[in-house]
Design a protein around this motif. Structure first.
Motif, PDB file in Angstrom:
ATOM      1  N   GLY A 141       0.826  -1.199   0.000  1.00  0.00           N
ATOM      2  CA  GLY A 141       0.000   0.000   0.000  1.00  0.00           C
ATOM      3  C   GLY A 141       0.855   1.241   0.000  1.00  0.00           C
ATOM      4  O   GLY A 141       2.081   1.171  -0.084  1.00  0.00           O
ATOM      5  N   CYS A 142       0.208   2.379   0.123  1.00  0.00           N
ATOM      6  CA  CYS A 142       0.934   3.644   0.183  1.00  0.00           C
ATOM      7  C   CYS A 142       1.704   3.713   1.495  1.00  0.00           C
ATOM      8  O   CYS A 142       1.120   3.542   2.571  1.00  0.00           O
ATOM      9  CB  CYS A 142      -0.044   4.813   0.081  1.00  0.00           C
ATOM     10  N   PRO A 143       3.006   3.982   1.455  1.00  0.00           N
ATOM     11  CA  PRO A 143       3.787   4.005   2.695  1.00  0.00           C
ATOM     12  C   PRO A 143       3.467   5.195   3.598  1.00  0.00           C
ATOM     13  O   PRO A 143       3.893   5.205   4.750  1.00  0.00           O
ATOM     14  CB  PRO A 143       5.234   4.068   2.195  1.00  0.00           C
ATOM     15  N   PRO A 176      -2.777 -21.470  -7.485  1.00  0.00           N
ATOM     16  CA  PRO A 176      -1.965 -21.958  -8.610  1.00  0.00           C
ATOM     17  C   PRO A 176      -0.579 -21.342  -8.683  1.00  0.00           C
ATOM     18  O   PRO A 176       0.361 -21.973  -9.170  1.00  0.00           O
ATOM     19  CB  PRO A 176      -2.803 -21.570  -9.836  1.00  0.00           C
ATOM     20  N   ARG A 177      -0.452 -20.128  -8.178  1.00  0.00           N
ATOM     21  CA  ARG A 177       0.827 -19.423  -8.261  1.00  0.00           C
ATOM     22  C   ARG A 177       0.795 -18.283  -7.248  1.00  0.00           C
ATOM     23  O   ARG A 177      -0.206 -18.076  -6.546  1.00  0.00           O
ATOM     24  CB  ARG A 177       1.028 -18.894  -9.693  1.00  0.00           C
ATOM     25  N   LYS A 178       1.856 -17.524  -7.164  1.00  0.00           N
ATOM     26  CA  LYS A 178       1.897 -16.363  -6.281  1.00  0.00           C
ATOM     27  C   LYS A 178       0.746 -15.418  -6.610  1.00  0.00           C
ATOM     28  O   LYS A 178       0.265 -15.369  -7.756  1.00  0.00           O
ATOM     29  CB  LYS A 178       3.238 -15.650  -6.403  1.00  0.00           C
ATOM     30  N   PHE A 179       0.332 -14.617  -5.625  1.00  0.00           N
ATOM     31  CA  PHE A 179      -0.865 -13.782  -5.764  1.00  0.00           C
ATOM     32  C   PHE A 179      -0.581 -12.466  -5.050  1.00  0.00           C
ATOM     33  O   PHE A 179      -0.372 -12.437  -3.846  1.00  0.00           O
ATOM     34  CB  PHE A 179      -2.042 -14.511  -5.122  1.00  0.00           C
ATOM     35  N   LYS A 180      -0.565 -11.371  -5.816  1.00  0.00           N
ATOM     36  CA  LYS A 180      -0.098 -10.092  -5.292  1.00  0.00           C
ATOM     37  C   LYS A 180      -1.227  -9.074  -5.249  1.00  0.00           C
ATOM     38  O   LYS A 180      -1.948  -8.904  -6.236  1.00  0.00           O
ATOM     39  CB  LYS A 180       1.068  -9.574  -6.147  1.00  0.00           C
ATOM     40  N   VAL A 181      -1.319  -8.377  -4.111  1.00  0.00           N
ATOM     41  CA  VAL A 181      -2.439  -7.466  -3.858  1.00  0.00           C
ATOM     42  C   VAL A 181      -1.920  -6.110  -3.418  1.00  0.00           C
ATOM     43  O   VAL A 181      -0.992  -6.006  -2.602  1.00  0.00           O
ATOM     44  CB  VAL A 181      -3.383  -8.049  -2.781  1.00  0.00           C
ATOM     45  N   SER A 182      -2.529  -5.068  -3.958  1.00  0.00           N
ATOM     46  CA  SER A 182      -2.224  -3.679  -3.615  1.00  0.00           C
ATOM     47  C   SER A 182      -3.513  -3.000  -3.187  1.00  0.00           C
ATOM     48  O   SER A 182      -4.525  -3.079  -3.896  1.00  0.00           O
ATOM     49  CB  SER A 182      -1.620  -2.973  -4.842  1.00  0.00           C
ATOM     50  N   ILE A 183      -3.493  -2.319  -2.037  1.00  0.00           N
ATOM     51  CA  ILE A 183      -4.671  -1.594  -1.534  1.00  0.00           C
ATOM     52  C   ILE A 183      -4.201  -0.222  -1.066  1.00  0.00           C
ATOM     53  O   ILE A 183      -3.322  -0.123  -0.212  1.00  0.00           O
ATOM     54  CB  ILE A 183      -5.344  -2.336  -0.371  1.00  0.00           C
ATOM     55  N   SER A 184      -4.781   0.826  -1.620  1.00  0.00           N
ATOM     56  CA  SER A 184      -4.259   2.152  -1.313  1.00  0.00           C
ATOM     57  C   SER A 184      -5.324   3.232  -1.427  1.00  0.00           C
ATOM     58  O   SER A 184      -6.198   3.168  -2.289  1.00  0.00           O
ATOM     59  CB  SER A 184      -3.097   2.477  -2.263  1.00  0.00           C
ATOM     60  N   GLY A 185      -5.204   4.244  -0.541  1.00  0.00           N
ATOM     61  CA  GLY A 185      -6.013   5.452  -0.633  1.00  0.00           C
ATOM     62  C   GLY A 185      -5.206   6.628  -1.126  1.00  0.00           C
ATOM     63  O   GLY A 185      -5.640   7.778  -1.042  1.00  0.00           O
ATOM     64  N   CYS A 186      -4.024   6.346  -1.657  1.00  0.00           N
ATOM     65  CA  CYS A 186      -3.074   7.377  -2.073  1.00  0.00           C
ATOM     66  C   CYS A 186      -3.587   8.149  -3.282  1.00  0.00           C
ATOM     67  O   CYS A 186      -4.106   7.567  -4.242  1.00  0.00           O
ATOM     68  CB  CYS A 186      -1.744   6.701  -2.412  1.00  0.00           C
ATOM     69  N   VAL A 188      -1.831   9.581  -5.522  1.00  0.00           N
ATOM     70  CA  VAL A 188      -1.002   9.386  -6.719  1.00  0.00           C
ATOM     71  C   VAL A 188      -0.823   7.910  -7.068  1.00  0.00           C
ATOM     72  O   VAL A 188      -0.079   7.574  -7.973  1.00  0.00           O
ATOM     73  CB  VAL A 188       0.379  10.065  -6.551  1.00  0.00           C
ATOM     74  N   ARG A 189      -1.489   7.027  -6.333  1.00  0.00           N
ATOM     75  CA  ARG A 189      -1.462   5.582  -6.609  1.00  0.00           C
ATOM     76  C   ARG A 189      -0.051   5.014  -6.654  1.00  0.00           C
ATOM     77  O   ARG A 189       0.335   4.279  -7.574  1.00  0.00           O
ATOM     78  CB  ARG A 189      -2.227   5.260  -7.893  1.00  0.00           C
ATOM     79  N   CYS A 190       0.720   5.358  -5.630  1.00  0.00           N
ATOM     80  CA  CYS A 190       2.110   4.911  -5.581  1.00  0.00           C
ATOM     81  C   CYS A 190       2.234   3.413  -5.360  1.00  0.00           C
ATOM     82  O   CYS A 190       3.312   2.848  -5.558  1.00  0.00           O
ATOM     83  CB  CYS A 190       2.855   5.656  -4.475  1.00  0.00           C
ATOM     84  N   ALA A 191       1.156   2.746  -4.960  1.00  0.00           N
ATOM     85  CA  ALA A 191       1.228   1.319  -4.643  1.00  0.00           C
ATOM     86  C   ALA A 191       1.126   0.430  -5.869  1.00  0.00           C
ATOM     87  O   ALA A 191       0.972  -0.786  -5.748  1.00  0.00           O
ATOM     88  CB  ALA A 191       0.143   0.953  -3.631  1.00  0.00           C
ATOM     89  N   GLN A 192       1.196   1.004  -7.043  1.00  0.00           N
ATOM     90  CA  GLN A 192       1.313   0.261  -8.303  1.00  0.00           C
ATOM     91  C   GLN A 192       0.169  -0.743  -8.538  1.00  0.00           C
ATOM     92  O   GLN A 192       0.404  -1.928  -8.807  1.00  0.00           O
ATOM     93  CB  GLN A 192       2.659  -0.473  -8.378  1.00  0.00           C
ATOM     94  N   GLY A 478       9.137   2.956 -20.368  1.00  0.00           N
ATOM     95  CA  GLY A 478       8.101   2.349 -19.544  1.00  0.00           C
ATOM     96  C   GLY A 478       7.673   3.284 -18.427  1.00  0.00           C
ATOM     97  O   GLY A 478       8.351   4.258 -18.102  1.00  0.00           O
ATOM     98  N   GLY A 479       6.522   2.982 -17.833  1.00  0.00           N
ATOM     99  CA  GLY A 479       6.076   3.792 -16.704  1.00  0.00           C
ATOM    100  C   GLY A 479       4.657   3.458 -16.308  1.00  0.00           C
ATOM    101  O   GLY A 479       3.902   2.817 -17.054  1.00  0.00           O
ATOM    102  N   LEU A 480       4.277   3.882 -15.112  1.00  0.00           N
ATOM    103  CA  LEU A 480       2.929   3.673 -14.587  1.00  0.00           C
ATOM    104  C   LEU A 480       2.271   5.019 -14.349  1.00  0.00           C
ATOM    105  O   LEU A 480       2.929   6.046 -14.268  1.00  0.00           O
ATOM    106  CB  LEU A 480       2.988   2.858 -13.290  1.00  0.00           C
ATOM    107  N   GLY A 481       0.960   5.003 -14.215  1.00  0.00           N
ATOM    108  CA  GLY A 481       0.230   6.249 -13.974  1.00  0.00           C
ATOM    109  C   GLY A 481      -0.905   6.411 -14.959  1.00  0.00           C
ATOM    110  O   GLY A 481      -1.536   5.442 -15.395  1.00  0.00           O
ATOM    111  N   SER A 482      -1.163   7.645 -15.352  1.00  0.00           N
ATOM    112  CA  SER A 482      -2.274   7.917 -16.270  1.00  0.00           C
ATOM    113  C   SER A 482      -2.088   7.250 -17.622  1.00  0.00           C
ATOM    114  O   SER A 482      -3.058   6.863 -18.272  1.00  0.00           O
ATOM    115  CB  SER A 482      -2.428   9.432 -16.462  1.00  0.00           C
ATOM    116  N   GLU A 483      -0.859   7.123 -18.072  1.00  0.00           N
ATOM    117  CA  GLU A 483      -0.564   6.488 -19.353  1.00  0.00           C
ATOM    118  C   GLU A 483       0.427   5.345 -19.133  1.00  0.00           C
ATOM    119  O   GLU A 483       1.562   5.373 -19.586  1.00  0.00           O
ATOM    120  CB  GLU A 483      -0.012   7.508 -20.343  1.00  0.00           C
ATOM    121  N   SER A 484      -0.050   4.332 -18.436  1.00  0.00           N
ATOM    122  CA  SER A 484       0.820   3.207 -18.116  1.00  0.00           C
ATOM    123  C   SER A 484       1.223   2.458 -19.377  1.00  0.00           C
ATOM    124  O   SER A 484       0.438   2.310 -20.324  1.00  0.00           O
ATOM    125  CB  SER A 484       0.106   2.237 -17.169  1.00  0.00           C
ATOM    126  N   GLY A 485       2.458   1.999 -19.393  1.00  0.00           N
ATOM    127  CA  GLY A 485       2.935   1.212 -20.524  1.00  0.00           C
ATOM    128  C   GLY A 485       4.267   0.570 -20.196  1.00  0.00           C
ATOM    129  O   GLY A 485       4.976   1.003 -19.280  1.00  0.00           O
TER     130      GLY A 485
END
Length: 547
Positions: A141-143, A176-186, A188-192, A478-485
């Motif tokens: 989550g957001c630190p 079946p495999r690893k399972f990754k979760v992000s939960i944030s109220g940030c 700027v959505r820093c928690a990817q 590459g990058g994340l955010g409004s125009e992730s790619g």
């Protein structure tokens, strides 16, 4: 141990059989037994189960282990970090790593050490359970939840609730495999959320009676060798609905995820196969409330979302101070120093970030300068240049069985990552734009090279004399955010010895040829592969900008 058949087991079949025969949560008594009998007594199949307690074999598999903590939201208390520092000095040759999932992992443990280490962790409220293995990994989550002025809502209660749902729960201990979760109220959505199996993000929705804050859901994100951005579902959740939806998604993955091939077992492949609408309908069938399908548009998000530096808190008169490490590698002394800073000058809390950095919260305005001074003295600057604060690296061949090239070494030792960072700091210390460089020692992207402005993926090359040398495949943009790619593979592979100068040339070319309104990312996106290759290689041919 089950009787073996005549036909050879596939890797997936072997792992699935091991999990069926004994749940990974049941291996603790075996760890205790092996700690008395020694490493040679360990059943090879129990190495797989050890992962459910955060224990991995360390390269070259000669009796040492990596032990990874599970640190929900990356939040540690000062006394917990002090204990980790003590264990680091005692067992891990004086250093450990912050991971891109806000954990800390130590190396050089033996089987005889592990029960004592985990009991000491348990004594201060820490656990390694489900830090590895085919189960829900650390919930990130957001630190700066609860203190950041720009957050939409403090989502810590939801994150902690979902973490409790998953950890130690046999409903979800054999996925079946690893399972990754992000939960944030940030804000700027820093928690990817874009690269997690579940990304829960606070969102503001306009209503006639006034704005309301809820949560949107994205599913099926992930990196590795086949990167995929999460699919944003048409779902607007209340806080009370987050836990049951997270439980439903994990159960869908448990039942429908591919268990026949490890390389296709992540939930992203299921989401890709089904599509978002079918996946959301399946969630709806498993919860006892109607999911609101009216989700607002994706908000504008900044590129800079690392929370490093000095920032005012929501609580008047207080600041949080983000400290930049070097690739997440910390000495026991540094851990001890930060714990003391947090205890003496902050609110006693240290938060870990997915950029492998640290944050001290609850610092009185009058104490900010002293925090900055003491952190600088321990080589964790709050005013770090753009290169240090955003240079991420995995452990590489020093420890990882999957890595094919080196990345970083012991603190202070020469390494490919150190050489690259030093060159950028010495030659381009004036550079101010927010950019990320992520360095991965193999294609699996623990170091997240796909979502960096410049990604370095370890490869093996053949030198002119025929010898094999370590190198890096370069991705850009590459990058994340409004125009992730994801970063673009421009067809450039360089020996590791040439990477530092190549990076200096690339960023210098951006300064020379980029337009006034260009970000580094946008410049890369409009510049041809050929031109970028010339910049990186330093070839005499003058490239032509594609823009």
């Amino acid at each position: 141990m089950a009787e073996r058949g005549v036909s050879k087991e596939s890797k997936a079949d072997r792992v699935e059989r091991i999990k069926r025969e004994k749940d990974g949560l049941d291996v603790w008594d075996d760890i205790l037994r092996y700690s008395k009998l020694g490493h040679d007594a360990i059943d090879p199949e129990d190495f797989e189960r050890f992962k459910w307690y955060g224990v991995y074999r360390q390269k070259p598999n000669d009796g040492h282990f990596m032990v990874r903590l599970r640190v929900p939201n990356g939040v540690l208390q000062a006394h917990q970090l002090a204990l980790i520092a003590e264990m680091t000095d005692r067992f891990a040759r004086g250093y450990g790593d912050i991971t891109t999932r806000q954990n800390i992992q130590l190396h050089w443990l033996t089987i005889e050490d592990i029960p004592y280490l985990l009991s000491r962790y348990h004594g201060v409220g820490l656990t390694t359970m489900a830090a590895c293995g085919d189960d829900p990994r650390n919930v990130v989550g957001c630190p700066v939840h609860g203190v950041d002025c720009g957050e939409l809502v403090d989502a810590r209660p939801l994150l902690d609730d979902v973490n409790r749902l998953y950890v130690g729960n046999r409903e979800f201990s054999n996925l079946p495999r690893k399972f990754k979760v992000s939960i944030s109220g940030c804000g700027v959505r820093c928690a990817q959320p874009e690269i997690n199996d579940i990304g829960i993000s606070a969102v503001r929705r306009a209503r006639a009676a006034g704005d309301e804050i809820g949560y949107e859901v994205a599913v099926g994100g992930g990196l590795s060798t086949v990167p995929r951005l999460a699919t944003r579902l048409e779902a607007f959740l209340t806080a009370e609905q987050v836990r049951p939806v997270c439980g439903a998604i994990a159960s869908i993955f448990r039942e429908y995820g591919d268990r026949t091939k490890r390389t296709r077992a992540r939930m992203k492949f299921l989401v890709e196969q089904w599509g978002g609408d079918r996946f959301l309908d399946e969630i709806q069938d498993r919860v006892d409330f109607a999911i609101d399908r009216d989700v607002p548009p994706l908000p504008e998000l900044p590129v800079d979302r690392d929370h490093i530096g000095v920032h005012p808190q929501r609580q008047e008169g207080y600041h949080y101070v983000g400290l930049a490490s070097r690739f997440g590698r910390l000495t026991g002394a540094q851990m001890r120093d930060v714990a003391a800073i947090a205890r003496e000058l902050g609110d006693g809390t240290v938060r870990l970030t997915n950029n492998q950095n640290l944050i001290v919260t609850g610092v009185l305005t009058a104490n900010v300068d002293e925090v900055v001074r003491r952190a600088s003295n321990t080589l964790l600057p709050a005013d770090a240049d753009v290169w240090q604060r955003n240079f991420v690296a995995c452990t590489g061949t020093q420890f990882c069985n999957l890595a094919i090239t080196a990345t970083k070494e012991a603190p202070g030792a020469e390494s490919p990552a150190e050489h690259a960072l030093n060159a950028l700091q010495e030659r381009l210390g004036h550079f101010k734009e927010f950019v990320r460089i992520n360095y991965n020692g193999c294609p699996n992207s623990c170091g997240q090279h796909w979502v960096a402005d410049v990604g370095l993926q370890g490869v093996l090359l053949k030198a002119a004399n025929g010898e094999q040398v370590e190198g890096a495949l370069v991705t850009v943009g590459g990058g994340l955010g409004s125009e992730s790619g994801f970063g673009r593979n421009i067809g450039v592979r360089l020996p590791l010895t040439e990477v530092p100068e190549a990076l200096v040339r690339l960023f210098s070319a951006y300064e020379e040829h980029g337009a006034e309104d260009d970000s580094f990312r946008s410049w890369c996106q409009r510049t041809s592969d050929e031109a970028l290759g010339h910049y990186l290689r330093g070839e005499a041919l003058q490239p032509v900008d594609a823009g």
